[in-house]
Design a protein around this motif. Structure first.
Motif: not given
Length: 662
Positions: A462-470
């Motif tokens: 399970v990959l949980m990214p934090d992109p812009p707006l995080s």
């Protein structure tokens, strides 16, 4: 061919184990004992049941449960054996039968009902010999007696129609049909005085928001306000007054929105979260602010701190305890309000809630990999040692490991993700990409709903990214994604995923993307950008920006981020074209039919579009849920539906030869 099933899998067993745990929310000291507020699943109850649980520490066997109040929440401790709480318990004939009511617990006595109304007591605050509660009252009522008379008249007539304005929902956090929130004063002296409606006149476009704070001496109160402005805009402020003289109330409207107020121990200040009023091209920013108890002074504290500091408790009259996220963890920050000095306190996890008394803070903390527990922080010592004193869900602690990934974009900016894996990885794993909601959130806490570990137990990564707006990555990360959900946030997220899929432990040919709310939108967006994901799961997501912005109760937020719907081209340019979803990709859409943030019509429209295109799409509607799936049985049905789709589209572990692990 028989249909694949998730029954009996390790993931299903773990999901059921997690579902059965006590869900800690907050902790309070009651003398040397402990009070916690938790949600618990009970047989024959469709909703989670809130509990107030009292523990003692008399023996060597850990905390012992002393007493419990079912259907209870919102504790305020008055003394070593004395506290208030809200409860679903029926007060009896001396009080109107309605929803939640205000009660008092005193050791050695039966619980005492202090305030019951025809509908819910929404919130309250207590200090000194006084409590102030926000209750639903008919908008034309000037007393609790006239409220009862107006209700009886409406019930006899069968009248339910109501003319709305500003807030266009007849049942929301600000109105319930013809009723609005008004304030009631309650004596804590133990006399038989009838609770009184406090006369705090407000303009027609201004309502109470359902937030209250009272100074410890009970002399000054701050109530949250919401003002509805033309065109769907709104602002948030405070009403500051004396419960003994509510006619002299002062409205506080600062340059920022003010919310989540807590009173200082000396009664001089109300600390609150101040959020900059965003406009297209300039994102919000949250800071800690102080409002004087007379409402005349508003000043920021901890100015310039890179993280969004939100006041949660006072250590002492000169020291404020705030939370603020930093690189995937929500820390506790100590702010010296006179020196504007900010220091971080390590709670050993992400801080969910904080209460404090002289020398000590009680923190409910968790992480993505560990369920919530209560720790004590000894604030009087320089190094602030912590001790875990209650961990009711420890048996649900998952097996597996979590790694921090960093993606460096072409402009040199770094973006982070979490990767959750089984303990032993010797083959390529199918990958579930999870997109968080918000959008101004990040992956920081244990989740009872979006928990990766049951899927990890079934052999997925399970990959949980934090992109812009995080949040937690500085203001620049917020500004970069503001008003650019598709053109910037989704593009960076797709690059994060593509970079992560270079890992030889992950099978780039077996990928699913999923999320809820903003995460539901982002999963659909990634479905148009990634190389043919096999599965897309979107709960209460959207593709048509103008359609959602026009019809939802968060219209004011869309105005701040994108501007007027009819004149801003960004709505159309950022909307998704579902034609770009590959026809061989399976799509699961789900939605609560009572959702006001994203109207359910959006999922119905997306289903019809995808079905017409020949996409294998399924739609789950939950008639009695709002924006989130809260009922345990509904959450379990959703989980099994998604798990089955993962097995059908991604299969199990790869049968390829063992791969090297970097």
């Amino acid at each position: 061919m028989s249909e694949p099933t998730t029954e009996g899998t390790a993931g299903t067993a773990l999901f059921d184990l997690i579902r059965a745990q006590q869900r800690l929310k907050s902790a309070h000291r009651l003398g040397s004992r402990l009070l916690v507020e938790s949600d618990i699943e009970r047989e024959n109850r469709s909703d989670l049941v809130p509990f107030v649980l009292g523990y003692s520490f008399d023996g060597d066997d850990g905390p012992a449960l002393q007493h419990a109040h079912a259907g209870a929440s919102s504790v305020t401790v008055l003394g070593d054996d004395d506290y208030l709480f809200l409860s679903d318990r029926r007060p009896g004939a001396e009080h109107p039968v309605g929803g939640r009511s205000l009660w008092r617990h005193r050791e050695g006595r039966r619980p005492e009902a202090l305030l019951g109304t025809a509908r819910d007591v929404v919130c309250y605050a207590a200090g000194g010999r006084t409590a102030v509660a926000a209750v639903w009252v008919h908008a034309e009522a000037d007393s609790l007696a006239s409220d009862r008379a107006l209700r009886e008249e409406a019930a006899q007539d069968g009248l339910t129609a109501v003319i709305v304005g500003g807030d266009l929902w007849p049942r929301s956090g600000h109105r319930y049909g013809p009723e609005v929130l008004k304030l009631v004063g309650v004596s804590l002296d133990g006399d038989a005085a009838e609770p009184e409606l406090l006369n705090t006149p407000l303009e027609r476009d201004t309502l109470l928001s359902g937030q209250l704070a009272l100074t410890p001496d009970g002399r000054r109160c701050a109530a949250g306000l919401v003002r509805f402005l033309p065109g769907g805009h709104r602002r948030y402020g405070l009403l500051v007054f004396s419960p003994g003289a509510p006619d002299d109330a002062r409205q506080v409207w600062a340059d920022d929105d003010l919310s989540d107020t807590i009173a200082s121990p000396d009664g001089a200040w109300f600390a609150c979260t101040a959020e900059r009023i965003a406009v297209p091209g300039t994102a919000p920013r949250q800071e800690a602010a102080l409002v004087s108890s007379d409402g005349l002074v508003v000043r920021k504290v901890g100015r310039g701190h890179r993280d969004w500091l939100q006041p949660r408790a006072w250590q002492d009259p000169k020291t404020l305890l705030c939370t603020g996220e930093e690189d995937g963890r929500r820390h506790l920050w100590r702010v010296a309000v006179d020196e504007d000095d900010v220091t971080r306190i390590d709670a050993g996890g992400s801080v969910f809630s904080v209460t404090a008394r002289p020398g000590e803070a009680l923190v409910v903390r968790s992480s993505i990999a560990s369920p919530p527990s209560v720790v004590t922080l000894a604030l009087a010592t320089p190094d602030v040692p912590r001790t875990e004193i209650l961990a009711p869900a420890v048996e649900a602690t998952p097996r597996g490991r979590m790694e921090r990934l960093t993606h460096t974009a072409s402009d040199g900016v770094e973006w982070s993700s979490w990767l959750c894996l089984p303990e032993d990885v010797d083959r390529e794993l199918p990958v579930l990409v999870w997109c968080h909601g918000g959008p101004m959130l990040s992956w920081t806490d244990w989740s009872w709903r979006w928990n990766p570990w049951p899927f990890v137990a079934d052999g997925y990564a399970v990959l949980m990214p934090d992109p812009p707006l995080s949040v937690g990555y500085g203001q620049d990360a917020i500004e970069r994604g503001w008003g650019k959900w598709t053109s910037e946030v989704a593009v960076v997220a797709a690059e994060q995923v593509a970079d992560a899929l270079l890992d030889p432990r992950l099978d780039a040919d077996r990928v699913a993307v999923m999320g809820a709310s903003f995460g539901g939108f982002l999963s659909l967006a990634l479905g148009t950008l990634l190389r043919e994901p096999r599965l897309i799961v979107s709960h209460c997501g959207w593709a048509d920006f103008p359609a959602v912005a026009r019809a939802c109760d968060l219209h004011w937020h869309w105005l701040r981020e994108y501007g007027p719907v009819d004149s801003s081209s960004s709505y159309r340019s950022e909307s998704l074209s579902l034609e770009a979803i590959p026809p061989r990709t399976k799509v699961l859409l789900s939605h609560g039919c009572e959702d006001t943030h994203v109207p359910v019509g959006e999922s119905r429209a997306m289903y019809r579009t995808l079905d017409t295109q020949g996409v294998d799409v399924e739609l789950m509607l939950v008639p009695d849920e709002r924006h989130s799936i809260l009922r345990p049985a509904n959450a379990a049905a959703w989980h099994r539906w998604v798990a089955r789709a993962c097995r059908e589209t991604l299969g199990g572990r790869s049968a390829r030869k063992e791969l090297s692990v970097r």
